[in-house]
Each structure stands twice: as structure tokens, then as C-alpha cells.
Design an enzyme around this catalytic site. Structure first.
Site, PDB file in Angstrom:
ATOM      1  N   ASP A 308       1.351  -0.610  -0.104  1.00  0.00           N
ATOM      2  CA  ASP A 308      -0.138  -0.010  -0.222  1.00  0.00           C
ATOM      3  C   ASP A 308       0.976   1.052  -0.165  1.00  0.00           C
ATOM      4  O   ASP A 308       2.041   0.876   0.459  1.00  0.00           O
ATOM      5  CB  ASP A 308      -0.962   0.124   1.357  1.00  0.00           C
ATOM      6  CG  ASP A 308      -1.785   1.404   1.397  1.00  0.00           C
ATOM      7  OD1 ASP A 308      -2.080   1.454   0.096  1.00  0.00           O
ATOM      8  OD2 ASP A 308      -2.045   1.996   3.021  1.00  0.00           O
ATOM      9  N   ASP A 507      -0.882  -0.276   6.186  1.00  0.00           N
ATOM     10  CA  ASP A 507      -1.229  -0.578   7.306  1.00  0.00           C
ATOM     11  C   ASP A 507      -2.724  -0.119   8.199  1.00  0.00           C
ATOM     12  O   ASP A 507      -2.766   1.085   9.136  1.00  0.00           O
ATOM     13  CB  ASP A 507      -0.284   1.377   8.566  1.00  0.00           C
ATOM     14  CG  ASP A 507      -0.370   2.186   7.865  1.00  0.00           C
ATOM     15  OD1 ASP A 507      -1.490   2.376   6.429  1.00  0.00           O
ATOM     16  OD2 ASP A 507       0.245   2.945   8.263  1.00  0.00           O
ATOM     17  N   ASP A 511      -6.774  -1.966   3.915  1.00  0.00           N
ATOM     18  CA  ASP A 511      -5.603  -3.013   4.251  1.00  0.00           C
ATOM     19  C   ASP A 511      -6.048  -4.329   4.463  1.00  0.00           C
ATOM     20  O   ASP A 511      -5.564  -5.184   3.974  1.00  0.00           O
ATOM     21  CB  ASP A 511      -4.306  -2.684   4.548  1.00  0.00           C
ATOM     22  CG  ASP A 511      -3.461  -1.458   3.531  1.00  0.00           C
ATOM     23  OD1 ASP A 511      -4.193  -1.361   2.366  1.00  0.00           O
ATOM     24  OD2 ASP A 511      -2.788  -0.616   4.279  1.00  0.00           O
TER      25      ASP A 511
END
Length: 792
Positions: A308, A507, A511
């Protein structure tokens, strides 16, 4: 049942060990029959556990070596060798206990996701605001969402609002939404209370869908296959054939039982978990918490890593990038000081960015008075007798469109920055541009990952394509996939998993589905636990993503050592099996020999505890302290670097003034150049010592280029000022400044700015990213002594 499931390996180990020890004590007391009964009880206990384990393996149709243990234990009872059976039971119990601890995964519970889900909503009716269960909300209801509250259902804004959408998009910056915009559940109201028209029920809303995605991803995760099971296809038939041959040749089942006893695969059941547990311990020491042996083995096998963007490759929180002042006469530091002083008491997510920037520049922040929020516009307060306003351009600048406003908006659009405007005593004095910067250790981490065996890296983000592509180019990923919502990320994971083992790093709550679906999920939790930490297999507790590359090295070394222990242990077991088949080993003697083989295999496995090769850079305490002092000075020069672009932007032929350029040149020669020379003398040798190579050649070259360009700027300014620079003669009077002179001056300033920005990035990635953080302060002390170590 859950209590027993978690604790039965410990109960099995304590019971079997106690029975074996009790039998040994009874033997020493010459109580043969009690000893025999205790050992028989241990054997029966081991047989029952082995039968259950074998049945479960057969149920999931996976190969297992538990059949050998079952035959060995049953055979020991048949030929009346209870001591051998008790020894096998203890070995099995030890293996079960170690494996349970090594492979116990913390699970991918939805606890944090569920806890974050709103339970109630505030519905606006003709009688006022009433609190109702969120399940009672229906489309068409008018809701009120307070500051800091989670939006309970999907809806439409009835008035403009400020929303933190990071839970769904991963984007760290709050988003301004106008009236009429659709809002998804799960986002946080980052502004004043807002009015919302519900457009869906809670069960049908976006956030509920995220929770369901995590549940589906968890259900699709394959169970961990024990290391022992990988050998079952070969080892079990070999053992059974050898035992059958021994029985046929000797005409007695005693030899067959002896073969089965020494064939009990304890090197598989013991050595592999010991090596894996050692790897878990090593990883924890560098701030990487691995949730069990399954996760460590998956990490070791990973080939494709997906990231990400926000909070993973970037810092995940807005930081001040630059300050644009309305006029050249405005002091950028003073503007920042006044704004940050007001923001000290503001709960707005952007407030901490300005306060942190002011403190990093060493500015003193007085406490403001009369602070109040103007809903939908911004914040106002009094600082040192001045009325300071922070907020939207429409509130600060009004209907006017001064040239500097257009410059701010253009720069914000090009850089993907967020803007906060500021006025003092009713006069607009400037704007702050904030951005989510790339982690300085991210490019180095990508290089380390490739050296650790990762073959492909992919950036998967919900951010827009131009921003994602820029981040991807800088950090060096192989592919960039932008505009991805949680479902898109999950689809990417599944597609990549079809060709190679995957590792997903993120994080945010958005996600969580991808982390749960990947071969192994890695969450960053240095700034606090999130739902991603629950969904992930591995959690980084340090705010350094390059620790992940070291964790991969640890995982692969642990797996390699485990395999070595297994091969040696099982190789010796094969030799012992042949000896038992030849009648050279009785069952009891074989059990003792097998215990010795187990000890050797475990000793080999324990090598995983010892330090192995890592990417970690070793630096002395003195070098670390020096680097932090230089980093503090580096941070102080950032305002001077930004001032270069501001001065260049303000150069016009209509109102040309050389004084701002001369003042900038003074700062460059008395602050920037001495700092760069200190870097040359102190920081560059420090980095070379840490890396063991001449790794700073490029940074040294840019040092020279910066000083060269400042010298050229000095000569041009002297020429424009009409000063006899070479002779020290009297002023002859300034020459007429032509448009070409202004263009040349602006070109030189922009060139110097570009070189300085590039050099700052080089230093942050190639030098300061190597330095471990201090435990004493987020802002190390600024020691002016560095500026005087042989430099003016």
C-alpha cells in the site's frame, strides 16, 4: 472448547513426561509393576493423541507421518516394551508442544474492525436528536455525525464537511466534501458536526462490506502444512516396507517394532519447530513480530511483494512541504510561528503538521487566546496581540485573486499538496502546502528486498494514478496499480498469488482484506494497533520498513537451518532403522538412541538463535550522535531551500527588487554552505564507515555543485548591483536591469533549488535513513558547534 484447544499440547506434555518420570522413579525403588503401569499409561496417552492427529490429517486429505507413531506405540504395547512406548509419547508430546507454540497464529480476528463499527446513530427528527441502534437506520433518515465520530451508514451530505477517509482509501489527508456528495460508512468526521441523509442500511453499507471481505479472505486462507508432512509421501512407505521386511526375515514382530521406534519422526516434529521458534525470536529483536511458524515459513517462501502507499511507502501523515508568503516582505518563519501557535489547541488532523514544523525550526510557540472554530471555514485565535486565522482560501483571501494565490493553487495541483491559508489581523499573509512525504528508507528497502530474494514488487493504492506513479518511480517498484478500493486490492492479491507466493504490506483498515488473503500479510503498527494488525501475519513495531528485508533474511535462514536439522536427524534415523531391522537394536535401546538423534537435531536447529547476515548498518554511538546533530541542522536549512523558490517566484520586471535576492544569498553563504561543508567533513566519512565503501561520491558531487552555483549567484548579483566585486572599488551605480537579466537570475535560482532538493533527498535516503532513531527526543538538539568546526 477454545480453552482446551489452546492448552492441550501443554497438558499432553506434562502428563506424558510425568508418567515417564514416575516410572523411572518406581524402577529405582524396585517397584517394577507400578513402573510398567505408568509407562503403559504414557504409551496409551501417546497412542490416543496420535490417532486423533492422524484422523484429522486424513479428514483434510493431507499426508502425515503420524501413522508411524501410531504403529510404533501400538507395537510397543503389543511386544510389551512400555518404556520404549513412554519415550515415544514424550517425544511426540514435546514435538506437539513446540509445534503448537511455533505455528500458533494470533489469528486474523475481526475484533478491531467490529469494535470500530458504530453501534448507534443519532437520528434527527421533528422532536430533536435521538440516539437509535444503527440497525434501525433506514434510507431517508436524517443523521447527525459529531466531530471525531465514525459515519455509521452510507449517506449524502446535507452540508459541506471534512472527512478522514483513510479507513477506506488509505489516503492520510482529510478530504473536503461539498454538500450533496456521497459519503461511505467507516470514514471519520474530521470537522464540525455534519448532517447526513442515509442512503443505505448499515448491513448494506461500505464498512460492513469491508468486514465481510476480511471474513471471506480468511476463509480462503489455506491451513499451515507441518514440515513433517512434506516428508510423509516418501518416509512413511519406506518405514513400513523396512519394518515388514524385518518382521518377515526375523519371523518376529520385535524387530519391526524396533524399526518403528527409531523411525518415529521426532527430528521433524522437534528440530523444525525449534529452528522456527528461534527465527521468531530473532525477528522480534529487530521489531518484527511474526505470528507463528506458519507466517515465518510463508515469509521465507515469498517472491512477490505488494505495498500500500500511504503509511507504508510514505509516512502516512501530512507534513509541511513549503510556505508561500503573499509578499516578499513577509517572514515565512513568523507566519508559521503565528499559525502553529493557534494550532496548538486545535484537534484538526492537519494541526500537528504545522506545530511539528514550527518546533523543528526551533520556533517558540506562545499559547493562543480566544481560540474558536468557525464551522466550515477554519480556526481563529489571538497570538501576541494579533488575530490569526487559518483555513480555506475563500475565508482568508475572499473574492480577490492575487497572483500569489494562483501560484499556490498551481503548485498544490502539480505536487498533489493540501493547502492551508493564513491571515494576520485580517490581511492574508500566505499559505502552507502540506504533503505526505515518501519514507526516506523506502528506496533502500526495495533494493534490500531484491537482494533478499524478492523477484517482483507492486504498489497497490487507492490514491490517484499520477501521485501513485510518482511514488512508484522514486522508490523503484516494478508495477503501480492506482485507484484501488479494498475489493480491487483483494482481486490483485488473488491474481498475483496465482503465479507466485505473495507478501502484502499495509497499515490501514482498507488493507485488511488484502492482508488476510495474501500468502503472508505485514502490517505497520509503530503508531498504534489497527485492524490491519489483527488481519496480518506479521506486525512491524518499529517505524522503519527496511526491517522487513531483514525479517525475510531471518525467515529464510531459519527455514534453511530447519531443513538441515531435519535431513541430518532423519538421515541418522534411517541408519538406525537399518540397524534395528538387522537385529542390532532392541526397541528400548532404539528409543534411547532416537532420543540422542533428537538432541543432535535440536542442537543443529538451535543455530538459528545465533546472529546471521542482515542488512543492518552498524554505527558507533558517537557516529549516531553526530548524524543526529547534522540531521537537526539539515532540517533547519530546509526553510532556506524553500526560500530559493519563493524568491524566484516573486521576481518580476514590473516591481523588481534585488534586496530579497541579496538577503537570500546571505542565508545561503552563512547557513547552507557551512552546513554542506560540515556534512562533507563529518557525515560523508560517517556513511562510508558504516557501509564500508565509498558510497558518498554522488553526494559529494552535489555538494560541490551547490557551492559552485551559489558562487555563480554571488557574481551575478554583484554584477546586477553594479559592485566592483573583483577590485573592491567603489560602487559605479546599478546598471539598468533588463528582462533578460531577470530571466537569467530566475533561471539560476530555480536551478539551484532543483539541485538542493535533489541533494536533500540523496542525504535523507543515502545517509540519514541509515541512522537509528534516538530514544531521547523526536527533535535532536541543534548544536551550533558543528558550524564552527573549521568553517566560517
Amino acid at each position: 472448547m477454545s480453552w482446551w484447544r489452546d492448552r492441550w499440547p501443554t497438558v499432553f506434555f506434562l502428563s506424558s513426561t510425568g508418567l515417564l518420570a514416575g516410572g523411572a522413579v518406581a524402577t529405582l525403588l524396585d517397584a517394577q509393576e507400578p513402573a510398567r503401569l505408568l509407562w503403559v499409561a504414557a504409551t496409551v496417552l501417546g497412542l490416543m493423541v496420535s490417532l486423533v492427529s492422524m484422523a484429522r490429517a486424513m479428514q483434510r486429505r493431507s499426508p502425515t507421518v503420524d501413522v508411524i507413531a501410531v504403529l510404533a506405540l501400538a507395537g510397543a504395547l503389543w511386544v510389551d516394551e512400555p518404556f520404549a512406548g513412554a519415550m515415544i509419547a514424550v517425544m511426540l508430546a514435546t514435538g506437539q508442544l513446540l509445534e503448537a507454540r511455533a505455528a500458533a497464529r494470533a489469528g486474523r480476528e475481526l475484533r478491531l474492525l467490529v469494535e470500530r463499527t458504530p453501534r448507534t446513530a443519532r437520528r434527527l427528527t421533528a422532536d430533536g436528536v435521538t440516539e437509535v441502534p444503527v440497525g434501525d437506520v433506514v434510507p431517508g433518515d436524517h443523521l447527525v455525525v459529531g466531530t471525531g465520530e465514525v459515519v455509521p451508514v452510507d449517506g449524502r451530505l446535507e452540508a459541506a464537511g471534512t472527512l478522514d477517509e483513510s479507513a477506506l482509501t488509505g489516503e492520510a489527508r482529510p478530504v473536503e466534501r461539498p454538500a450533496g456528495d456521497d459519503v461511505r460508512s467507516g470514514v471519520v468526521n474530521a470537522g464540525p458536526p455534519l448532517d447526513l441523509l442515509a442512503t443505505a442500511r448499515a448491513a448494506d453499507s461500505t464498512y460492513a462490506g469491508v468486514v465481510r471481505l476480511v471474513e471471506q479472505a480468511q476463509a480462503s486462507s489455506a491451513p499451515f502444512v507441518r514440515t513433517a508432512d512434506r516428508f510423509a509421501m516418501l518416509f512413511v512407505p519406506l518405514t513400513l516396507v523396512l519394518a515388514g521386511v524385518a518382521w518377515a526375515v526375523a519371523g518376529s514382530p520385535l524387530r519391526a517394532v524396533a524399526v518403528l521406534v527409531v523411525a518415529t519422526p521426532c527430528p521433524l516434529l522437534l528440530a523444525a519447530p525449534v529452528a522456527i521458534m528461534s527465527g521468531l525470536s530473532r525477528a522480534a529483536r529487530i521489531g518484527v513480530v511474526v505470528k507463528g511458524g506458519a507466517a515465518l515459513e510463508s515469509l521465507a517462501a515469498g517472491q512477490v511483494m505488494l505495498f500500500d502507499k500511504t503509511g507504508t511507502l510514505t509516512r502516512g501523515r501530512p507534513e509541511l512541504a513549503s510556505i508561500v508568503t503573499a509578499t516578499p516582505d513577509d517572514d515565512a518563519n513568523e507566519v508559521l510561528r503565528l499559525a502553529a501557535a493557534v494550532d496548538q489547541v486545535s484537534p484538526h488532523p492537519l494541526a500537528s503538521a504545522l506545530v511539528s514544523a514550527a518546533l523543528a525550526r526551533g520556533l517558540e510557540l506562545p499559547l493562543p487566546t480566544e481560540v474558536h472554530e468557525v464551522h466550515g471555514y477554519g480556526l481563529e485565535g489571538v497570538v501576541d496581540g494579533h488575530v490569526v486565522r487559518l483555513g480555506k482560501a475563500s475565508w482568508i483571501v475572499g473574492a480577490a485573486r492575487p497572483p500569489w494565490l494562483q501560484r499556490v493553487r498551481r503548485r498544490a495541483s502539480l505536487d498533489g499538496s493540501l493547502t492551508v491559508f493564513v491571515a494576520v489581523d485580517g490581511v492574508a499573509v500566505g499559505a502552507f502546502l502540506l504533503e505526505d512525504p515518501i519514507r526516506s528508507d523506502a528506496p533502500r528497502m526495495l533494493a534490500m528486498l531484491r537482494s533478499s530474494g524478492i523477484t517482483r514488487t507492486v504498489l497497490v493504492t487507492g490514491d490517484r494514478a499520477d501521485v501513485a506513479e510518482a511514488v512508484g518511480r522514486i522508490v523503484g517498484v516494478d508495477a503501480v496499480l492506482a485507484d484501488c478500493d479494498p475489493a480491487d486490492k483483494l482481486a490483485v492479491i488473488r491474481a498475483e498469488s496465482g503465479t507466485a507466493r505473495t507478501i502484502m504490506v499495509g497499515d490501514g483498515i482498507n488493507d485488511a482484506p488484502a492482508l488476510a488473503a495474501a500468502g503472508v500479510g505485514v502490517a505497520l503498527a509503530a503508531r498504534g494497533a489497527t485492524a490491519s494488525s489483527e488481519a496480518a501475519d506479521i506486525v512491524l513495531t518499529v517505524d522503519r520498513v527496511d526491517a522487513l528485508a531483514d525479517a525475510i533474511l531471518i525467515a529464510r535462514r531459519s527455514r534453511r537451518i530447519a531443513m538441515q536439522a531435519v535431513v541430518v536427524g532423519m538421515g541418522l534415523s534411517l541408519v538406525a532403522m537399518v540397524a534395528a531391522a538387522a537385529g542390532l537394536l532392541a526397541p528400548a535401546a532404539g528409543a534411547v538412541l532416537q532420543e540422542g538423534i533428537d538432541v543432535l537435531a535440536i542442537a543443529i536447529a538451535l543455530r538459528a538463535v545465533l546472529p546471521g547476515r542482515l542488512h543492518t548498518i552498524a554505527m558507533s554511538a558517537e557516529d549516531v550522535a553526530t548524524a543526529h546533530e547534522l540531521r537537526a541542522e539539515h532540517d533547519l536549512t530546509l526553510a532556506t531551500v524553500e526560500r530559493i523558490r519563493t524568491v524566484a517566484d516573486d521576481l518580476t520586471s514590473e516591481h523588481f527588487e534585488l534586496a530579497p535576492v541579496e538577503a537570500l544569498l546571505e542565508r545561503l553563504e552563512h547557513q547552507l554552505i557551512p552546513h554542506e561543508r560540515a556534512d562533507e567533513d563529518l557525515l560523508m566519512p560517517l556513511v562510508d564507515r558504516a557501509l564500508g565503501t565509498d558510497a558518498t561520491a554522488t553526494m559529494r558531487r552535489t555538494h560541490a555543485e551547490i557551492e559552485h552555483q551559489v558562487g555563480r549567484l554571488r557574481r551575478l548579483v554583484a554584477d546586477l548591483d553594479g559592485t566592483a566585486a573583483s577590485t573592491g572599488g567603489e560602487r559605479t551605480g546599478p546598471p539598468e536591469i533588463s528582462p533578460e537579466d531577470i530571466i537569467e537570475l530566475r533561471r539560476m535560482l530555480y536551478g539551484l533549488y532543483a539541485v538542493c532538493r535533489l541533494h536533500n533527498s540523496q542525504e535523507e535516503e543515502g545517509a540519514f535513513a541509515l541512522v537509528p532513531p534516538t530514544a531521547t527526543s523526536a527533535h535532536p538538539p541543534r548544536l551550533p558547534a558543528l558550524r564552527h568546526r573549521g568553517h566560517p
